[in-house]
Each structure stands twice: as structure tokens, then as C-alpha cells.
Design a protein around this motif. Structure first.
Motif, PDB file in Angstrom:
ATOM      1  N   GLN A  44      43.643  18.408  -4.330  1.00 26.00           N
ATOM      2  CA  GLN A  44      42.409  17.879  -3.724  1.00 26.00           C
ATOM      3  C   GLN A  44      42.334  16.365  -3.917  1.00 26.00           C
ATOM      4  OE1 GLN A  44      39.701  20.296  -6.137  1.00 26.00           O
ATOM      5  NE2 GLN A  44      38.731  20.957  -4.227  1.00 26.00           N
ATOM      6  N   ALA A  45      42.618  15.925  -5.133  1.00 22.32           N
ATOM      7  CA  ALA A  45      42.507  14.507  -5.464  1.00 22.32           C
ATOM      8  C   ALA A  45      43.511  13.669  -4.680  1.00 22.32           C
ATOM      9  CB  ALA A  45      42.688  14.303  -6.969  1.00 22.32           C
ATOM     10  N   ILE A  46      44.712  14.187  -4.499  1.00 24.54           N
ATOM     11  CA  ILE A  46      45.721  13.450  -3.724  1.00 24.54           C
ATOM     12  C   ILE A  46      45.215  13.232  -2.302  1.00 24.54           C
ATOM     13  CG2 ILE A  46      48.011  13.645  -2.660  1.00 24.54           C
ATOM     14  CD1 ILE A  46      48.905  14.980  -5.352  1.00 24.54           C
ATOM     15  N   ARG A  47      44.661  14.273  -1.702  1.00 27.65           N
ATOM     16  CA  ARG A  47      44.130  14.118  -0.336  1.00 27.65           C
ATOM     17  C   ARG A  47      43.029  13.059  -0.298  1.00 27.65           C
ATOM     18  NH1 ARG A  47      45.010  19.781  -0.217  1.00 27.65           N
ATOM     19  NH2 ARG A  47      42.856  20.235  -0.794  1.00 27.65           N
ATOM     20  N   VAL A  48      42.136  13.100  -1.282  1.00 21.48           N
ATOM     21  CA  VAL A  48      41.018  12.158  -1.328  1.00 21.48           C
ATOM     22  C   VAL A  48      41.522  10.729  -1.542  1.00 21.48           C
ATOM     23  CG1 VAL A  48      39.047  11.471  -2.783  1.00 21.48           C
ATOM     24  CG2 VAL A  48      39.286  13.840  -2.040  1.00 21.48           C
ATOM     25  N   VAL A  49      42.428  10.550  -2.486  1.00 19.79           N
ATOM     26  CA  VAL A  49      42.929   9.206  -2.801  1.00 19.79           C
ATOM     27  C   VAL A  49      43.759   8.661  -1.637  1.00 19.79           C
ATOM     28  CG1 VAL A  49      44.519   7.915  -4.294  1.00 19.79           C
ATOM     29  CG2 VAL A  49      42.784   9.412  -5.294  1.00 19.79           C
ATOM     30  N   GLU A  50      44.599   9.486  -1.041  1.00 20.11           N
ATOM     31  CA  GLU A  50      45.406   9.005   0.090  1.00 20.11           C
ATOM     32  C   GLU A  50      44.513   8.624   1.269  1.00 20.11           C
ATOM     33  OE1 GLU A  50      48.422  11.991   0.712  1.00 20.11           O
ATOM     34  OE2 GLU A  50      49.667  11.166  -0.903  1.00 20.11           O
ATOM     35  N   ALA A  51      43.449   9.388   1.507  1.00 17.51           N
ATOM     36  CA  ALA A  51      42.519   9.043   2.586  1.00 17.51           C
ATOM     37  C   ALA A  51      41.789   7.730   2.262  1.00 17.51           C
ATOM     38  CB  ALA A  51      41.518  10.170   2.806  1.00 17.51           C
ATOM     39  N   THR A  52      41.375   7.575   1.005  1.00 17.07           N
ATOM     40  CA  THR A  52      40.686   6.355   0.588  1.00 17.07           C
ATOM     41  C   THR A  52      41.608   5.154   0.718  1.00 17.07           C
ATOM     42  OG1 THR A  52      39.317   7.635  -0.935  1.00 17.07           O
ATOM     43  CG2 THR A  52      39.437   5.259  -1.328  1.00 17.07           C
ATOM     44  N   PRO A  85      33.307  13.032  -7.327  1.00 17.43           N
ATOM     45  CA  PRO A  85      32.950  14.435  -7.056  1.00 17.43           C
ATOM     46  C   PRO A  85      33.953  15.446  -7.616  1.00 17.43           C
ATOM     47  CG  PRO A  85      32.762  13.109  -5.057  1.00 17.43           C
ATOM     48  CD  PRO A  85      33.421  12.250  -6.094  1.00 17.43           C
ATOM     49  N   LEU A  86      35.173  14.989  -7.913  1.00 15.43           N
ATOM     50  CA  LEU A  86      36.196  15.879  -8.468  1.00 15.43           C
ATOM     51  C   LEU A  86      36.211  15.839  -9.990  1.00 15.43           C
ATOM     52  CD1 LEU A  86      39.101  15.156  -5.962  1.00 15.43           C
ATOM     53  CD2 LEU A  86      37.553  17.123  -6.008  1.00 15.43           C
ATOM     54  N   ASP A  87      35.269  15.099 -10.594  1.00 15.60           N
ATOM     55  CA  ASP A  87      35.181  14.962 -12.049  1.00 15.60           C
ATOM     56  C   ASP A  87      36.486  14.446 -12.647  1.00 15.60           C
ATOM     57  OD1 ASP A  87      33.963  15.082 -14.575  1.00 15.60           O
ATOM     58  OD2 ASP A  87      34.731  17.107 -14.937  1.00 15.60           O
ATOM     59  N   LEU A  88      37.056  13.436 -11.979  1.00 14.53           N
ATOM     60  CA  LEU A  88      38.271  12.790 -12.481  1.00 14.53           C
ATOM     61  C   LEU A  88      38.071  11.290 -12.511  1.00 14.53           C
ATOM     62  CD1 LEU A  88      41.141  14.573 -10.503  1.00 14.53           C
ATOM     63  CD2 LEU A  88      40.566  14.885 -12.921  1.00 14.53           C
ATOM     64  N   THR A  89      38.567  10.668 -13.580  1.00 14.89           N
ATOM     65  CA  THR A  89      38.655   9.213 -13.592  1.00 14.89           C
ATOM     66  C   THR A  89      39.944   8.832 -12.879  1.00 14.89           C
ATOM     67  OG1 THR A  89      39.919   9.071 -15.644  1.00 14.89           O
ATOM     68  CG2 THR A  89      37.479   9.115 -15.838  1.00 14.89           C
TER      69      THR A  89
END
Length: 149
Positions: free
Chosen positions: A116-124, A37-41
Motif C-alpha cells: 500500500q505504502a509503495i503505491r502511495v509514495v510512488e503516486a506522491t 493514513p498508513l501509520d508509517l513514518t
């Protein structure tokens, strides 16, 4: 007639390399799903995170610094950074004293996206590694042991 193939292990699941590969693939699928959803690989995330981390500790961050810190191929880093630049997430400029080097910086949009991505990856990661419970520090130390060899 050919000889049957022999293995050291009774089952694939007894092989630490096979298990590591399976775990890695499973974890990467979770991270990909979280970052889509963040358009990042995942690679783009890692390189953005490395730029952000390195920028906290040094004034000029070069593409070579990013490649070295992330333990990735310099040519691949250059290609991915070009993509991140085209997305408006980083800027690349000539180094003030080394004309062969490129200085990379997060743009404002890049800072927002990596946060945003750090929050998403750390939660995952938190959810994925939760089954390890109190063994997580030991797991990390064992992975670090393998990396430091």
C-alpha cells in the motif's frame, strides 16, 4: 562593532545547498502527509521497502543489511525495526549462523502495508516530480552523480 556576515551568494536561492534543503523539506512534507493514513513514518517506510527489496535478492536479510542498503545508522535502524516489530509488520529472529545478527522479515501484515505504502509514495513522487517532465531522468542522474562521489 562586529563585521557584517558575508555570503558567497547574492540570495539564499542562489545556493544549491539551500535549494536542496528547501526541496528536501518540501518533498518530505508531502511524503509524510501521504504516509500518515498508513501509520508509517518516512523512515519506517524506507526500512520496510529495503527489507522487501533485499528479500527479493537474498535469502536472509539482517539488520546490518538494511542499515547498509539504506545508508542509515545501525542503532537508529535497530530502534525503528523494534517499532515495526511492535506494530506487527516485521519479525526479528536470531541469525542461524551468526548469533550477533538479527534476521528481519516482513510479516503478512508488513507485506500488505508496504505494498500500500509503495503505491502511495510512488503516486506522491509522480505528482511532486511531474514539473520536471522530460528532465526527470537527467535530474535522477545528477542526484546519483552526487551520491556516487
Amino acid at each position: 562593532m562586529s563585521q557584517p556576515v558575508t555570503f558567497q551568494f547574492e540570495r539564499p536561492e542562489d545556493s544549491p545547498g539551500y535549494l536542496l534543503w528547501q526541496v528536501t523539506m518540501s518533498w518530505q512534507r508531502k511524503i509524510k502527509h501521504a504516509l500518515d493514513p498508513l501509520d508509517l513514518t518516512h523512515t519506517q517506510f524506507v526500512l520496510l521497502a529495503d527489507i522487501a527489496w533485499l528479500a527479493r535478492h537474498q535469502e536472509e536479510v539482517t539488520q546490518v543489511d538494511v542499515a547498509t542498503h539504506s545508508s542509515t545508522d545501525r542503532m537508529m535502524v535497530s530502534k525503528v525495526l523494534r517499532t515495526l516489530q511492535s506494530k506487527g509488520l516485521i519479525s526479528r529472529q536470531e541469525h542461524p549462523t551468526d548469533t550477533r545478527a538479527k534476521v528481519v522479515r516482513l510479516t503478512g501484515a508488513g507485506q500488505d502495508r508496504i505494498q500500500q505504502a509503495i503505491r502511495v509514495v510512488e503516486a506522491t513522487d509522480g505528482v511532486y516530480f511531474a514539473p520536471l517532465g522530460i528532465d526527470l531522468p537527467f535530474f535522477r542522474s545528477q542526484m546519483q552523480l552526487l551520491l556516487n562521489r
